[in-house]
Write a protein that holds these residues in place. Structure first.
Motif, PDB file in Angstrom:
ATOM      1  N   ARG A   1       0.834  -1.214   0.000  1.00 57.35           N
ATOM      2  CA  ARG A   1       0.000   0.000   0.000  1.00 57.35           C
ATOM      3  C   ARG A   1       0.860   1.253   0.000  1.00 57.35           C
ATOM      4  NH1 ARG A   1      -3.501  -1.756   5.301  1.00 57.35           N
ATOM      5  NH2 ARG A   1      -4.038  -3.893   4.642  1.00 57.35           N
ATOM      6  N   TRP A   2       1.988   1.217   0.687  1.00 58.36           N
ATOM      7  CA  TRP A   2       2.914   2.358   0.729  1.00 58.36           C
ATOM      8  C   TRP A   2       3.851   2.371  -0.480  1.00 58.36           C
ATOM      9  CZ3 TRP A   2       1.180  -0.029   5.120  1.00 58.36           C
ATOM     10  CH2 TRP A   2       0.650   0.786   6.129  1.00 58.36           C
ATOM     11  N   ILE A   3       4.371   1.193  -0.836  1.00 61.44           N
ATOM     12  CA  ILE A   3       5.381   1.103  -1.890  1.00 61.44           C
ATOM     13  C   ILE A   3       4.834   1.589  -3.228  1.00 61.44           C
ATOM     14  CG2 ILE A   3       6.905  -0.459  -3.159  1.00 61.44           C
ATOM     15  CD1 ILE A   3       7.698   0.115  -0.227  1.00 61.44           C
ATOM     16  N   ARG A   4       3.570   1.306  -3.480  1.00 64.45           N
ATOM     17  CA  ARG A   4       2.978   1.728  -4.765  1.00 64.45           C
ATOM     18  C   ARG A   4       2.987   3.247  -4.929  1.00 64.45           C
ATOM     19  NH1 ARG A   4      -0.719  -2.696  -3.714  1.00 64.45           N
ATOM     20  NH2 ARG A   4      -0.466  -4.319  -5.316  1.00 64.45           N
TER      21      ARG A   4
ATOM     22  N   LEU B   1       7.044  -1.326 -11.385  1.00 66.01           N
ATOM     23  CA  LEU B   1       6.205  -1.995 -10.394  1.00 66.01           C
ATOM     24  C   LEU B   1       5.375  -3.069 -11.094  1.00 66.01           C
ATOM     25  CD1 LEU B   1       4.918   1.084  -8.346  1.00 66.01           C
ATOM     26  CD2 LEU B   1       6.487  -0.673  -7.509  1.00 66.01           C
ATOM     27  N   ARG B   2       5.289  -4.226 -10.467  1.00 60.68           N
ATOM     28  CA  ARG B   2       4.462  -5.308 -11.012  1.00 60.68           C
ATOM     29  C   ARG B   2       3.634  -5.915  -9.893  1.00 60.68           C
ATOM     30  NH1 ARG B   2       4.232 -10.772 -11.973  1.00 60.68           N
ATOM     31  NH2 ARG B   2       6.058 -11.180 -10.652  1.00 60.68           N
ATOM     32  N   ASP B   3       2.315  -5.962 -10.091  1.00 58.78           N
ATOM     33  CA  ASP B   3       1.440  -6.520  -9.071  1.00 58.78           C
ATOM     34  C   ASP B   3       1.652  -8.018  -8.942  1.00 58.78           C
ATOM     35  OD1 ASP B   3       0.253  -4.101  -8.415  1.00 58.78           O
ATOM     36  OD2 ASP B   3      -1.268  -4.284  -9.981  1.00 58.78           O
TER      37      ASP B   3
ATOM     38  N   GLU C   1       5.933  -6.179  -6.747  1.00 60.24           N
ATOM     39  CA  GLU C   1       7.357  -6.346  -6.997  1.00 60.24           C
ATOM     40  C   GLU C   1       7.927  -5.039  -7.539  1.00 60.24           C
ATOM     41  OE1 GLU C   1       8.306  -9.697  -9.412  1.00 60.24           O
ATOM     42  OE2 GLU C   1       7.740 -11.158  -7.861  1.00 60.24           O
ATOM     43  N   LEU C   2       8.977  -4.579  -6.903  1.00 60.62           N
ATOM     44  CA  LEU C   2       9.628  -3.315  -7.268  1.00 60.62           C
ATOM     45  C   LEU C   2      11.009  -3.630  -7.832  1.00 60.62           C
ATOM     46  CD1 LEU C   2       9.931  -0.164  -7.101  1.00 60.62           C
ATOM     47  CD2 LEU C   2      10.794  -0.512  -4.774  1.00 60.62           C
ATOM     48  N   SER C   3      11.303  -3.117  -9.041  1.00 64.02           N
ATOM     49  CA  SER C   3      12.597  -3.361  -9.680  1.00 64.02           C
ATOM     50  C   SER C   3      13.262  -2.030 -10.016  1.00 64.02           C
ATOM     51  CB  SER C   3      12.424  -4.184 -10.962  1.00 64.02           C
ATOM     52  OG  SER C   3      11.808  -5.431 -10.690  1.00 64.02           O
ATOM     53  N   PHE C   4      14.586  -1.969  -9.837  1.00 67.94           N
ATOM     54  CA  PHE C   4      15.351  -0.748 -10.113  1.00 67.94           C
ATOM     55  C   PHE C   4      16.835  -1.105 -10.193  1.00 67.94           C
ATOM     56  CE2 PHE C   4      14.431  -1.315  -5.657  1.00 67.94           C
ATOM     57  CZ  PHE C   4      15.668  -1.213  -5.041  1.00 67.94           C
TER      58      PHE C   4
END
Length: 333
Positions: free
Chosen positions: A253-256, A266-268, A275-278
């Motif tokens: 909820r926060w990361i989005r 971002l991938r749900d 999932e967060l990629s960087f």
């Protein structure tokens, strides 16, 4: 007609007076190719709205000032522009040993006349806006001034630097190229003559600083840009590794709503998480970020980072073993 165009005419008229040329309405009209009526309105505006102590000198057939010390006020600005500067004053109030905050305070005082026209009293602005933070590194005012002056004048900076890795003071002479404000700390990107390469130096860790008299020719931006941006966090480099983190549905909820990196994706996840990629050039800072989320995050890749996190958790379990009763938890109620 925009306010900036009119202000250009006010500045010209003001400078003519300061130069002792005694300008008048026809001079103003001829110089800017406007009507005599418009020129007269500009002069009236300067006297009535800008407070210019204009006096017509009949013998010189032009205008002068009753008060030779008069200077034009700041260029008229919008409410949003005034507000942005006053908020910036608050945000930077604790950095650079007060150098920035003092400069912003002085500039803010000049803007308060403008702010008052919008109904913003200084006490009200201080009451409704604030900035908070922790873990920042205060910088002595003299260090900040030496670093910025070296940057602007392209002069080498000599200082003693104590790295947090070994706490051993080392004398350095550097050629400053960029000053970055990152997470409450000022970081200087400079070519180190000792290492013959670009390095990052925290201003808070400098002592015995001195700006040298000679000058240097700055290197192209491409030579040092990789130290400023491209990867996650303060640790930059040319080689980047893609990192993917999976957050629980609760933490998602926060990361989005957060931006960790301009190139992040971002991938749900099927369970409602995300999932967060960087890209990352160095694992040190991202490891600290991951650990602060505890069990709400899992490293999906790369395997090397996942292994480092697992090793850190094993070390933590030795500090906080299962069944540890050293900390007593008080019952509720």
């Amino acid at each position: 007609m925009s306010g900036s165009i009119a202000y250009e005419r006010f500045i010209w008229f003001h400078e003519q007076i300061k130069a002792g040329r005694y300008p008048n309405a026809p001079h103003l009209a001829d110089h800017f190719e406007v009507s005599l009526r418009t020129a007269k309105r500009h002069i009236e505006f300067m006297r009535d709205r800008l407070g210019a102590p204009l006096v017509y000198k009949g013998a010189r057939r032009g205008y002068g000032y009753d008060d030779a010390s008069f200077e034009l006020p700041l260029m008229p600005v919008t409410p949003e522009e005034v507000l942005s500067v006053l908020i910036a004053r608050t945000l930077l109030s604790k950095t650079a040993g007060g150098v920035i905050s003092e400069a912003m305070r002085r500039f803010g005082l000049k803007l308060l006349d403008q702010a008052a026209r919008f109904g913003w009293e200084p006490e009200r602005l201080d009451e409704i806006f604030s900035a908070a933070g922790h873990g920042f590194s205060p910088v002595p005012a003299a260090v900040f001034q030496a670093a910025t002056r070296s940057l602007l004048d392209r002069k080498p900076l000599a200082f003693t630097y104590t790295s947090p890795q070994d706490e051993i003071p080392v004398n350095r002479v550097v050629e400053p190229h960029h000053l970055q404000y990152y997470m409450g700390s000022w970081v200087l990107i400079a070519r180190c003559r000792l290492r013959d390469d670009f390095r990052m130096f925290y201003l808070s860790r400098m002592s015995n600083w001195k700006m040298l008299p000679d000058t240097f020719i700055p290197l192209p931006k491409d030579a040092w840009q990789s130290h400023v941006k491209g990867s996650f966090g303060i640790f930059q480099g040319r080689e980047k590794t893609p990192v993917t983190l999976r957050f629980t549905p609760f933490r998602a909820r926060w990361i989005r709503k957060q931006t960790w990196h301009p190139d992040q994706t971002l991938r749900d996840a099927a369970d409602g998480g995300v999932e967060l990629s960087f890209p990352v050039a160095d694992f040190r800072e991202v490891k600290m970020m991951i650990l602060q989320f505890g069990a709400d995050v899992e490293v999906v890749s790369p395997a090397a980072l996942r292994t480092e996190i697992a090793d850190e958790i094993r070390k933590m379990t030795r500090i906080y073993p299962t069944g540890d009763t050293a900390v007593e938890i008080m019952p509720e109620g």
